[in-house]
Design an enzyme around this catalytic site. Structure first.
Site, PDB file in Angstrom:
ATOM      1  N   CYS A   2      37.348  28.024  33.138  1.00  0.00           N
ATOM      2  CA  CYS A   2      36.249  28.271  32.135  1.00  0.00           C
ATOM      3  C   CYS A   2      35.064  28.236  32.628  1.00  0.00           C
ATOM      4  O   CYS A   2      34.669  27.503  33.140  1.00  0.00           O
ATOM      5  CB  CYS A   2      36.304  27.319  30.786  1.00  0.00           C
ATOM      6  SG  CYS A   2      37.563  27.647  29.704  1.00  0.00           S
ATOM      7  N   ARG A  27      36.597  32.233  37.006  1.00  0.00           N
ATOM      8  CA  ARG A  27      36.955  30.948  36.478  1.00  0.00           C
ATOM      9  C   ARG A  27      37.934  30.936  35.404  1.00  0.00           C
ATOM     10  O   ARG A  27      38.479  29.934  34.697  1.00  0.00           O
ATOM     11  CB  ARG A  27      35.835  30.090  36.078  1.00  0.00           C
ATOM     12  CG  ARG A  27      34.910  29.888  37.252  1.00  0.00           C
ATOM     13  CD  ARG A  27      33.478  29.090  36.745  1.00  0.00           C
ATOM     14  NE  ARG A  27      33.772  27.747  35.927  1.00  0.00           N
ATOM     15  CZ  ARG A  27      33.864  26.866  36.965  1.00  0.00           C
ATOM     16  NH1 ARG A  27      33.580  26.955  38.220  1.00  0.00           N
ATOM     17  NH2 ARG A  27      34.029  25.511  36.439  1.00  0.00           N
ATOM     18  N   TRP A  75      39.856  30.155  30.136  1.00  0.00           N
ATOM     19  CA  TRP A  75      41.191  29.689  30.675  1.00  0.00           C
ATOM     20  C   TRP A  75      41.939  28.773  29.714  1.00  0.00           C
ATOM     21  O   TRP A  75      41.416  27.702  29.827  1.00  0.00           O
ATOM     22  CB  TRP A  75      41.177  29.425  31.948  1.00  0.00           C
ATOM     23  CG  TRP A  75      42.222  29.317  32.823  1.00  0.00           C
ATOM     24  CD1 TRP A  75      42.934  30.173  33.329  1.00  0.00           C
ATOM     25  CD2 TRP A  75      43.154  28.253  32.963  1.00  0.00           C
ATOM     26  NE1 TRP A  75      44.367  29.798  33.762  1.00  0.00           N
ATOM     27  CE2 TRP A  75      44.389  28.302  33.608  1.00  0.00           C
ATOM     28  CE3 TRP A  75      43.110  26.820  32.400  1.00  0.00           C
ATOM     29  CZ2 TRP A  75      45.323  27.687  33.785  1.00  0.00           C
ATOM     30  CZ3 TRP A  75      43.871  25.851  32.599  1.00  0.00           C
ATOM     31  CH2 TRP A  75      45.148  26.127  33.323  1.00  0.00           C
ATOM     32  N   ASN A 100      33.922  23.613  28.669  1.00  0.00           N
ATOM     33  CA  ASN A 100      34.563  23.625  29.677  1.00  0.00           C
ATOM     34  C   ASN A 100      35.592  22.319  29.961  1.00  0.00           C
ATOM     35  O   ASN A 100      34.600  21.350  30.087  1.00  0.00           O
ATOM     36  CB  ASN A 100      34.125  24.045  30.988  1.00  0.00           C
ATOM     37  CG  ASN A 100      34.847  23.825  32.455  1.00  0.00           C
ATOM     38  OD1 ASN A 100      34.328  23.825  33.273  1.00  0.00           O
ATOM     39  ND2 ASN A 100      36.062  24.068  32.307  1.00  0.00           N
ATOM     40  N   GLY A 101      36.582  22.052  29.902  1.00  0.00           N
ATOM     41  CA  GLY A 101      37.275  20.864  30.103  1.00  0.00           C
ATOM     42  C   GLY A 101      38.556  20.681  29.067  1.00  0.00           C
ATOM     43  O   GLY A 101      38.912  21.486  28.301  1.00  0.00           O
ATOM     44  N   GLU A 484      52.506  28.687  52.492  1.00  0.00           N
ATOM     45  CA  GLU A 484      51.352  29.177  52.061  1.00  0.00           C
ATOM     46  C   GLU A 484      51.583  30.658  51.838  1.00  0.00           C
ATOM     47  O   GLU A 484      51.051  31.117  50.832  1.00  0.00           O
ATOM     48  CB  GLU A 484      49.953  29.190  53.186  1.00  0.00           C
ATOM     49  CG  GLU A 484      48.912  29.886  52.776  1.00  0.00           C
ATOM     50  CD  GLU A 484      48.124  29.669  51.736  1.00  0.00           C
ATOM     51  OE1 GLU A 484      48.531  28.626  50.882  1.00  0.00           O
ATOM     52  OE2 GLU A 484      47.141  30.304  51.213  1.00  0.00           O
ATOM     53  N   LYS A 488      51.396  32.452  48.035  1.00  0.00           N
ATOM     54  CA  LYS A 488      50.360  33.929  47.926  1.00  0.00           C
ATOM     55  C   LYS A 488      51.248  35.015  47.268  1.00  0.00           C
ATOM     56  O   LYS A 488      50.565  35.537  46.446  1.00  0.00           O
ATOM     57  CB  LYS A 488      49.948  34.384  49.240  1.00  0.00           C
ATOM     58  CG  LYS A 488      48.966  33.837  50.201  1.00  0.00           C
ATOM     59  CD  LYS A 488      47.709  33.731  49.553  1.00  0.00           C
ATOM     60  CE  LYS A 488      47.546  32.579  48.640  1.00  0.00           C
ATOM     61  NZ  LYS A 488      46.526  31.575  48.972  1.00  0.00           N
ATOM     62  N   GLU A 491      51.629  33.933  43.634  1.00  0.00           N
ATOM     63  CA  GLU A 491      50.565  34.062  42.827  1.00  0.00           C
ATOM     64  C   GLU A 491      50.007  35.394  42.459  1.00  0.00           C
ATOM     65  O   GLU A 491      49.765  35.663  41.092  1.00  0.00           O
ATOM     66  CB  GLU A 491      49.169  33.416  43.800  1.00  0.00           C
ATOM     67  CG  GLU A 491      49.281  31.981  43.981  1.00  0.00           C
ATOM     68  CD  GLU A 491      48.151  31.519  44.749  1.00  0.00           C
ATOM     69  OE1 GLU A 491      47.022  30.847  44.149  1.00  0.00           O
ATOM     70  OE2 GLU A 491      47.984  32.139  45.779  1.00  0.00           O
ATOM     71  N   HIS A 507      71.195  23.317  54.557  1.00  0.00           N
ATOM     72  CA  HIS A 507      71.299  22.079  53.418  1.00  0.00           C
ATOM     73  C   HIS A 507      71.392  22.722  52.017  1.00  0.00           C
ATOM     74  O   HIS A 507      70.989  21.730  51.214  1.00  0.00           O
ATOM     75  CB  HIS A 507      70.474  20.999  53.812  1.00  0.00           C
ATOM     76  CG  HIS A 507      70.568  20.593  55.040  1.00  0.00           C
ATOM     77  ND1 HIS A 507      71.668  19.664  55.499  1.00  0.00           N
ATOM     78  CD2 HIS A 507      69.798  20.640  56.316  1.00  0.00           C
ATOM     79  CE1 HIS A 507      71.575  19.152  56.530  1.00  0.00           C
ATOM     80  NE2 HIS A 507      70.451  19.923  57.008  1.00  0.00           N
ATOM     81  N   LYS A 604      40.580  30.528  39.307  1.00  0.00           N
ATOM     82  CA  LYS A 604      39.935  29.941  40.545  1.00  0.00           C
ATOM     83  C   LYS A 604      39.193  28.490  40.125  1.00  0.00           C
ATOM     84  O   LYS A 604      38.677  28.453  38.903  1.00  0.00           O
ATOM     85  CB  LYS A 604      38.935  30.740  41.335  1.00  0.00           C
ATOM     86  CG  LYS A 604      38.981  30.516  42.687  1.00  0.00           C
ATOM     87  CD  LYS A 604      38.334  31.650  43.526  1.00  0.00           C
ATOM     88  CE  LYS A 604      38.299  31.523  44.988  1.00  0.00           C
ATOM     89  NZ  LYS A 604      39.680  31.351  45.481  1.00  0.00           N
TER      90      LYS A 604
HETATM   91  N1  HGA Z   1      40.199  23.133  26.081  1.00  0.00           N
HETATM   92  C1  HGA Z   1      39.167  24.274  26.085  1.00  0.00           C
HETATM   93  C2  HGA Z   1      38.511  24.505  27.361  1.00  0.00           C
HETATM   94  C3  HGA Z   1      39.640  25.197  28.348  1.00  0.00           C
HETATM   95  C4  HGA Z   1      38.837  24.912  30.040  1.00  0.00           C
HETATM   96  O1  HGA Z   1      37.925  24.366  30.073  1.00  0.00           O
HETATM   97  N2  HGA Z   1      39.785  25.603  30.638  1.00  0.00           N
HETATM   98  O2  HGA Z   1      39.358  25.461  31.870  1.00  0.00           O
HETATM   99  C5  HGA Z   1      40.187  25.586  25.576  1.00  0.00           C
HETATM  100  O3  HGA Z   1      41.614  25.643  25.791  1.00  0.00           O
HETATM  101  O4  HGA Z   1      39.498  26.236  24.955  1.00  0.00           O
END
Ligand code: HGA
Length: 609
Positions: A2, A27, A75, A100-101, A484, A488, A491, A507, A604
């Site tokens: 985010c 992000r 995100w 964000n969080g 790794e 890649k 991802e 095994h 990221k």
């Molecule tokens: N929890 C919030 C913000 C998500 C966030 O910071 N993602 O990195 C949401 O889901 O909108």
């Protein structure tokens, strides 16, 4: 994860917010939104599912302007990516918020707010915060006091920016657990999740500390620390080139970043070797005093950085004779009693330096009896760098592709430099140090030689594009390289890929091998080669299709696909063999038509746990 941008200015802030979002898109990119405010007007909000471009298209025709604004690229953690879950969230046409969080106690708070008559239009945890701010303001007091009150009610991690319709020209920001910087213009001030977002408008920044709350206005800003005291934080001038995020002629950032590796490896080495050895003042007097006491190393990291740590474990044990443990940060941080003592060096590795789990592990370690902490990181202003005793910067430059490439190889270079520094105190013979220093200096050329294989790797990729699974094999320090390589491929191409130490094949995983399961192996010319080649014949005997990257001096025997790789000193082979695996994943993804730089579901700089 985010990205947040906020601006208070004399001019219209819409363009500043949109450019900031574009620069923060790495992000999160499942949805984006912005809200702007002009004095006397309503909050004007627009949100769109998908990339920032979708938001730009949506508002292209709309007359939208304001001197105060906040914006967000999401995100999702709580609630699917949708327009109603996108930020900014608004409470009763008055308060707008970007977050964000994760708010851990949001359910209980939501229930209470519903009882109090607040309605919710999203499934996010964030929406409780905006309603709480509204409620706190309704109870009386001003915006700053209201936000501070709410911070006392919420639990979890946040960086947030809040705007009040009744207070144009003012934003309140706060951080705990997620990054937030203040950008200083002339009669205009900004918030953002990182400095890159604001480089077009300023090079001057204040990095907020945990628990800081900021009152931002067009004339200036005030910071309150976690104790509520007015606090000064140093102003730092960023040396980052605002154009460094340019993709140039490359089709994707990831490809550009893969090709930048010779240059950034040279950069990471620059000034750190002198007279054919590690430079004497590499860690300075204090650093050397710390390293002298070290008898054990604990490495903690996530994802690609964890793989770098796994490679380093082989080096630290073999070259320095020090026991070394490597652990995934999300596991380490919740261990009840990790064994810590003052002769252990606690090493954290993170490209961004904001990786939530790694940062939490570092903070936990600082409470324990470790001898010292060392951060290996790519962002000088990051929390990880600021909170570690010793720092080793990777100097890879900004990495935009979500799948990490140049950050990994420069982490390995930094880790080898650490090994040389530790080796000084652990009886590593000078001749060995000189051999490794010389090998490090040859690395940019050796990586160039690997990049020259791109045409052949592109052709090889065609064999993967219609597959659903792949196996990657390596032995010794090449096992993390195989991990790794598998990461890649997963991802960016969404092909299920797993890595195994080649000796483990019989095994279990050998049962999976058939013509639809490509098996990739990395085979430097070392004492494990014969063992590895026998494992490959076991694959051959069961009709598996082999793709082998082997030292150019090696006779690999009967395999369907084989590419010769330049010879290097064995310790540095993990760096070299990583490069063809990066190119393979890249070209498979291009053939599959995925969004290489922004693969689905990922982002990221993982700032949520
Ligand atoms: N929890 C919030 C913000 C998500 C966030 O910071 N993602 O990195 C949401 O889901 O909108």
């Amino acid at each position: 994860m985010c990205g947040i941008v906020g601006a208070v200015a004399q001019r219209d802030v819409k363009r500043i917010l949109l450019e900031g979002l574009r620069r923060l898109e790495y992000r999160g990119y499942d949805s984006a939104g912005l809200a702007v405010l002009a004095a006397g007007g309503p909050i004007q909000r627009h949100r769109a599912v998908g990339k920032v471009e979708a938001l730009e298209n949506q508002i292209a025709e709309v007359p939208l302007s304001g001197h105060t604004g906040i914006a967000h690229t999401r995100w999702a953690t709580h609630g699917v990516p949708s327009e109603c879950n996108a930020h900014p969230h608004i409470s009763r046409d008055r308060i707008a918020l970007v977050h964000n969080g994760i708010i851990e106690n949001y359910q209980a708070l939501k229930q209470q707010l519903q009882v109090d008559g607040y309605s919710f239009s999203s499934d996010t945890d964030s929406e409780v915060v905006v309603n709480l701010v509204h409620q706190a303001l309704d109870d009386g007091g001003d915006l700053l006091a209201a936000v501070r009150k709410v911070l006392g009610q919420i639990r979890g991690a946040y960086a947030l920016a809040v705007m009040d319709r009744h207070a144009p020209g003012r934003l309140i920001g706060a951080r705990r657990g997620s990054p937030l910087v203040v950008g200083l213009g002339f009669d205009e001030y900004f918030f953002a999740s990182d400095v890159f977002a604001l480089l077009p408008v300023t090079q001057r920044f204040v990095f907020l500390e945990e628990g800081d709350v900021v009152d931002l206005r067009a004339e200036g800003f005030t910071i309150l620390n976690a104790a509520g005291e007015v606090t000064e934080r140093p102003i730092q001038v960023s040396g980052i080139d605002p154009e460094s995020a340019d993709r140039g002629a490359y089709r994707h950032y990831m490809l550009k970043e893969i090709h930048e590796q010779p240059a950034v490896i040279a950069n990471t080495l620059s000034g750190r070797l002198a007279d054919g050895r590690l430079s004497a003042d590499f860690f300075g007097g204090e650093g050397n005093a710390i390293l002298e006491r070290i008898k054990r190393v604990q490495i903690v990291a996530c994802g690609t950085s964890y793989h770098a740590g796994m490679v380093a474990r082989y080096w630290i044990e073999e070259l320095c004779g020090l026991p070394c443990n490597v652990e995934v940060a999300s596991e380490y941080r919740y261990r009840v009693r990790p064994v810590a003592d003052e002769t252990t060096l606690f090493v954290v590795i993170s490209q961004s330096g904001e990786t939530a789990d790694t940062l939490a592990a570092l903070r936990d370690a600082r409470e324990r009896d470790y001898g010292a902490s060392l951060a290996i990181c790519n962002v000088p202003e990051s929390s990880l760098v600021r909170e570690s005793d010793l720092v080793l910067m990777t100097r890879a430059g900004q990495e935009i592709g979500v799948a990490s490439t140049k950050a990994f190889t420069t982490q390995l270079v930094a880790l080898m430099l650490l090994v040389l520094a530790l080796g000084r105190h652990r009886g590593l013979p000078e001749a060995e140090e000189r051999r490794l220093a010389a090998a490090l200096q040859q690395l940019p050329q050796a990586v160039e030689a690997c990049l020259a294989l791109e045409g052949d790797i592109q052709a090889m990729a065609e064999h993967f594009a219609d597959k659903h699974h792949a196996l990657f094999l390596g032995r010794g320090a090449q096992y993390p390289v195989a991990m790794e390589g598998a990461l890649k491929l997963k991802e960016i191409s969404y092909i299920h890929a797993e890595a195994y130490p080649a000796g483990e094949l019989k095994h279990g995983p050998l049962a999976l091998v058939d013509a639809d399961m490509p098996v990739v192996a990395v085979a430097p010319n070392n004492e494990l080669l014969e063992k590895l080649l026998s494992n490959l014949q076991e694959v051959n005997a069961r009709g598996g299709e082999l793709f082998v990257f082997a030292d150019q001096t090696v006779e690999v025997g009967e395999v369907q696909h084989h590419l010769p790789v330049v010879s290097v000193d064995d310790e540095l082979a993990p760096l070299i063999y990583t490069v063809p695996l990066q190119l393979l994943a890249y070209h498979v993804a291009v053939l599959k038509g995925t969004d290489v730089d922004k693969p689905r579901n990922l982002a990221k700089s993982v700032t949520v746990e």
